[in-house]
Design a protein around this motif. Sequence first.
Motif, PDB file in Angstrom:
ATOM      1  N   ASP A   1      57.862  32.108  39.640  1.00 24.69           N
ATOM      2  CA  ASP A   1      58.377  30.908  38.967  1.00 24.69           C
ATOM      3  C   ASP A   1      58.106  29.717  39.893  1.00 24.69           C
ATOM      4  N   GLU A   2      57.874  28.572  39.295  1.00 23.70           N
ATOM      5  CA  GLU A   2      57.618  27.314  40.026  1.00 23.70           C
ATOM      6  C   GLU A   2      56.209  27.230  40.619  1.00 23.70           C
ATOM      7  N   THR A   3      55.334  28.194  40.317  1.00 23.65           N
ATOM      8  CA  THR A   3      53.940  28.075  40.784  1.00 23.65           C
ATOM      9  C   THR A   3      53.328  26.791  40.227  1.00 23.65           C
ATOM     10  N   GLN A   4      52.614  26.067  41.103  1.00 21.11           N
ATOM     11  CA  GLN A   4      51.968  24.812  40.683  1.00 21.11           C
ATOM     12  C   GLN A   4      50.464  24.956  40.511  1.00 21.11           C
ATOM     13  N   LYS A   5      49.855  25.742  41.383  1.00 19.97           N
ATOM     14  CA  LYS A   5      48.393  25.937  41.325  1.00 19.97           C
ATOM     15  C   LYS A   5      48.110  27.433  41.256  1.00 19.97           C
ATOM     16  N   LEU A   6      47.260  27.806  40.328  1.00 20.43           N
ATOM     17  CA  LEU A   6      46.945  29.215  40.131  1.00 20.43           C
ATOM     18  C   LEU A   6      45.436  29.402  40.285  1.00 20.43           C
ATOM     19  N   VAL A   7      45.040  30.193  41.287  1.00 20.77           N
ATOM     20  CA  VAL A   7      43.618  30.422  41.531  1.00 20.77           C
ATOM     21  C   VAL A   7      43.240  31.765  40.914  1.00 20.77           C
ATOM     22  N   LEU A   8      42.446  31.717  39.867  1.00 24.29           N
ATOM     23  CA  LEU A   8      42.099  32.932  39.130  1.00 24.29           C
ATOM     24  C   LEU A   8      40.657  33.329  39.371  1.00 24.29           C
ATOM     25  N   GLU A   9      40.480  34.582  39.759  1.00 21.76           N
ATOM     26  CA  GLU A   9      39.140  35.143  39.875  1.00 21.76           C
ATOM     27  C   GLU A   9      38.762  35.745  38.518  1.00 21.76           C
ATOM     28  N   MET A  10      37.527  35.543  38.122  1.00 22.27           N
ATOM     29  CA  MET A  10      37.045  36.118  36.860  1.00 22.27           C
ATOM     30  C   MET A  10      35.822  36.976  37.130  1.00 22.27           C
TER      31      MET A  10
ATOM     32  N   GLN B   1      32.699  39.661  35.664  1.00 22.45           N
ATOM     33  CA  GLN B   1      31.989  39.986  34.429  1.00 22.45           C
ATOM     34  C   GLN B   1      31.292  41.331  34.546  1.00 22.45           C
ATOM     35  N   ASP B   2      31.660  42.211  33.635  1.00 22.76           N
ATOM     36  CA  ASP B   2      30.973  43.496  33.524  1.00 22.76           C
ATOM     37  C   ASP B   2      30.060  43.501  32.301  1.00 22.76           C
ATOM     38  N   HIS B   3      30.387  42.683  31.330  1.00 23.35           N
ATOM     39  CA  HIS B   3      29.585  42.593  30.109  1.00 23.35           C
ATOM     40  C   HIS B   3      29.438  41.130  29.748  1.00 23.35           C
ATOM     41  N   LEU B   4      28.367  40.815  29.014  1.00 19.87           N
ATOM     42  CA  LEU B   4      28.194  39.470  28.489  1.00 19.87           C
ATOM     43  C   LEU B   4      29.371  39.185  27.552  1.00 19.87           C
ATOM     44  N   GLY B   5      30.001  38.025  27.732  1.00 20.18           N
ATOM     45  CA  GLY B   5      31.152  37.692  26.885  1.00 20.18           C
ATOM     46  C   GLY B   5      32.474  37.778  27.631  1.00 20.18           C
ATOM     47  N   ASP B   6      32.491  38.500  28.736  1.00 19.96           N
ATOM     48  CA  ASP B   6      33.742  38.642  29.497  1.00 19.96           C
ATOM     49  C   ASP B   6      34.263  37.293  29.986  1.00 19.96           C
ATOM     50  N   ILE B   7      33.373  36.497  30.561  1.00 17.60           N
ATOM     51  CA  ILE B   7      33.819  35.227  31.154  1.00 17.60           C
ATOM     52  C   ILE B   7      34.305  34.269  30.067  1.00 17.60           C
ATOM     53  N   ALA B   8      33.646  34.290  28.910  1.00  9.99           N
ATOM     54  CA  ALA B   8      34.074  33.419  27.807  1.00  9.99           C
ATOM     55  C   ALA B   8      35.522  33.734  27.426  1.00  9.99           C
ATOM     56  N   LEU B   9      35.825  35.005  27.276  1.00 10.74           N
ATOM     57  CA  LEU B   9      37.181  35.411  26.913  1.00 10.74           C
ATOM     58  C   LEU B   9      38.188  34.969  27.975  1.00 10.74           C
ATOM     59  N   LEU B  10      37.861  35.239  29.240  1.00  9.13           N
ATOM     60  CA  LEU B  10      38.784  34.900  30.332  1.00  9.13           C
ATOM     61  C   LEU B  10      38.992  33.398  30.418  1.00  9.13           C
ATOM     62  N   SER B  11      37.917  32.638  30.228  1.00  9.18           N
ATOM     63  CA  SER B  11      38.000  31.186  30.294  1.00  9.18           C
ATOM     64  C   SER B  11      38.835  30.643  29.131  1.00  9.18           C
ATOM     65  N   GLU B  12      38.682  31.249  27.960  1.00 14.05           N
ATOM     66  CA  GLU B  12      39.477  30.805  26.804  1.00 14.05           C
ATOM     67  C   GLU B  12      40.962  31.092  27.008  1.00 14.05           C
ATOM     68  N   ILE B  13      41.277  32.168  27.684  1.00 15.78           N
ATOM     69  CA  ILE B  13      42.680  32.449  27.988  1.00 15.78           C
ATOM     70  C   ILE B  13      43.218  31.446  29.014  1.00 15.78           C
ATOM     71  N   ALA B  14      42.415  31.179  30.044  1.00 17.21           N
ATOM     72  CA  ALA B  14      42.926  30.437  31.203  1.00 17.21           C
ATOM     73  C   ALA B  14      42.739  28.924  31.110  1.00 17.21           C
ATOM     74  N   ARG B  15      41.759  28.463  30.346  1.00 16.99           N
ATOM     75  CA  ARG B  15      41.439  27.032  30.208  1.00 16.99           C
ATOM     76  C   ARG B  15      41.484  26.288  31.551  1.00 16.99           C
ATOM     77  N   PRO B  16      40.533  26.589  32.436  1.00 21.25           N
ATOM     78  CA  PRO B  16      40.581  26.030  33.793  1.00 21.25           C
ATOM     79  C   PRO B  16      40.437  24.509  33.830  1.00 21.25           C
ATOM     80  N   LYS B  17      41.119  23.920  34.787  1.00 22.47           N
ATOM     81  CA  LYS B  17      41.004  22.487  35.072  1.00 22.47           C
ATOM     82  C   LYS B  17      39.768  22.253  35.932  1.00 22.47           C
ATOM     83  N   VAL B  18      39.539  23.188  36.856  1.00 20.33           N
ATOM     84  CA  VAL B  18      38.337  23.180  37.699  1.00 20.33           C
ATOM     85  C   VAL B  18      37.823  24.610  37.752  1.00 20.33           C
TER      86      VAL B  18
END
Length: 454
Positions: free
Chosen positions: A150-159, A161-178
């Motif tokens: 709780d109270e996390t301000q910045k979240l660094v997510l590693e993504m 890819q094992d298959h084409l399409g994996d990163i798209a799904l992860l990015s759509e979930i996470a909607r990165p700022k950078v």
Amino acid sequence: MKLSLHEIARVVGAKNDISALADVRVNKIEFDSRLIEAGDLFLPLKGARDGHEFISVAFEQGALATFSEKALIDKPYLLVDDCLVAFQKLASYYLDKTEVDVLAVTGSNGKTTTKDMLHDLLATTYKTYKTQGNYNNEIGLPYTVLSMPDETQKLVLEMGQDHLGDIALLSEIARPKVAVITLIGEAHLEFFGSRQKIAQGKMQMLAGMAKDSLLLLPADEIVDAFIPQGQLVKRFGPGADLYVTDLLEEKESLSFRVNFLDQTLTIPVTGKYNATNAMVAAYIAKLEGVAEEQIVTALADLQLTRNRTEWKKAHNGADILSDVYNANPTAMRLILETFAHIPRNESGRKLVVLADMKELGPTSQALHEGMIDSLSPDDFDQLYLYGQDIKGLADLAEAKFGQQAVHYFVKNDQQDDFDQLVQALQSDLGEKDQLLLKGSNSMNLAKIVDSLTN
Ligand code: 2GN
């Protein structure tokens, strides 16, 4: 976790009537029943086994409710069509609700290093959390989101890819700022077919990004064709927007300058590419408001995680896929599938070392034996099995591969054949061979990797 049971039911669109259940705060969500504690919500996923088989275990451990794809009797549950989709939806909602800033990292090599560096830099100034271990896939990423303090301000997510399409799904979930793509790697280690395909997959990072969110890209022309008009992009590398100068390699450190900070940076890590990784992390940290002084000190004090799923070179040149991080039947099955799909080196063999997975409970033997379905003589040439509960798998493997291809080494309270195992690998591993190691941390496979690489 700042979510209540009714709120979760609403977000995932639970199809059953839960009005009789108390709307209590959920402690946390777990998909591994071994990790369930009082007040948790269980998430049955389809791994090596169907998680629905373990729902009763989860309740014995104190779960307050479970997700489920089928009706249950006498147990509190949230009925959904697909537990994984529900989990992903919930993670996305939670990011909105908490308004945490997401910084995403992907790339072939160096994504973990860059993630760790960025985490340490942001943590000087903000409450920061990052992907733990290899939790970088369609299950691990939502898990990371829903496990952040709780109270996390910045979240660094590693993504990953094992298959084409994996990163798209992860990015759509996470909607990165950078987001940063660290490197487009070599095709032969990623079974994508070509660098073009790898680049295409990683550039799907854009799927969940607004036009004014920033994408950091290597100065590698292979990505050029995938950059859309109007996207905010910075490139890094020689002659690009961000670059390293005055690089000095010491025995256990690197020092260098970058074109957007005044002071010289030093990191306690070797390998020239790590200067680039640190530069990218420093650039993002600066954008996020971390003071230059903090950047300099945090980089000097870096704590990097080691020994996850990664390719290494043995001293004789053999390729080693070391995965000694999380040992559960699903993770073991997934890494065997990954390793099976990677083409052999010319005139090289594939060797597999599997060791016991710990704490699998009363059905441990059977869960180990189940791995036989993921072991085919077409894919693997030699098997080394090490431990106690894995003995039954060794017998099944002998029947399937023949005696000369299967080597069993004991580890129990009375006996430990560790040295014999190391010896056998030292003498059997050829320079063109590829070797996979997988097992629980306490089986000490990391020591074997060390002895083959140093
Ligand atoms: O690959 S993963 O580890 N992954 C996690 C997310 O980030 C990326 C990597 C992974 C693990 C994935 Cl992708 C998916 C799943 Cl579903 C899992 C996972 O945790 N799988 C697990 C099992 C399976 N299949 S954990 C687990 C523990 N369980 C056995 C089956 C299993 C322990 C257990 C054993 C016996 C009993 C209870 C629990 C029992 N009790 N039997 N009788 N009474």
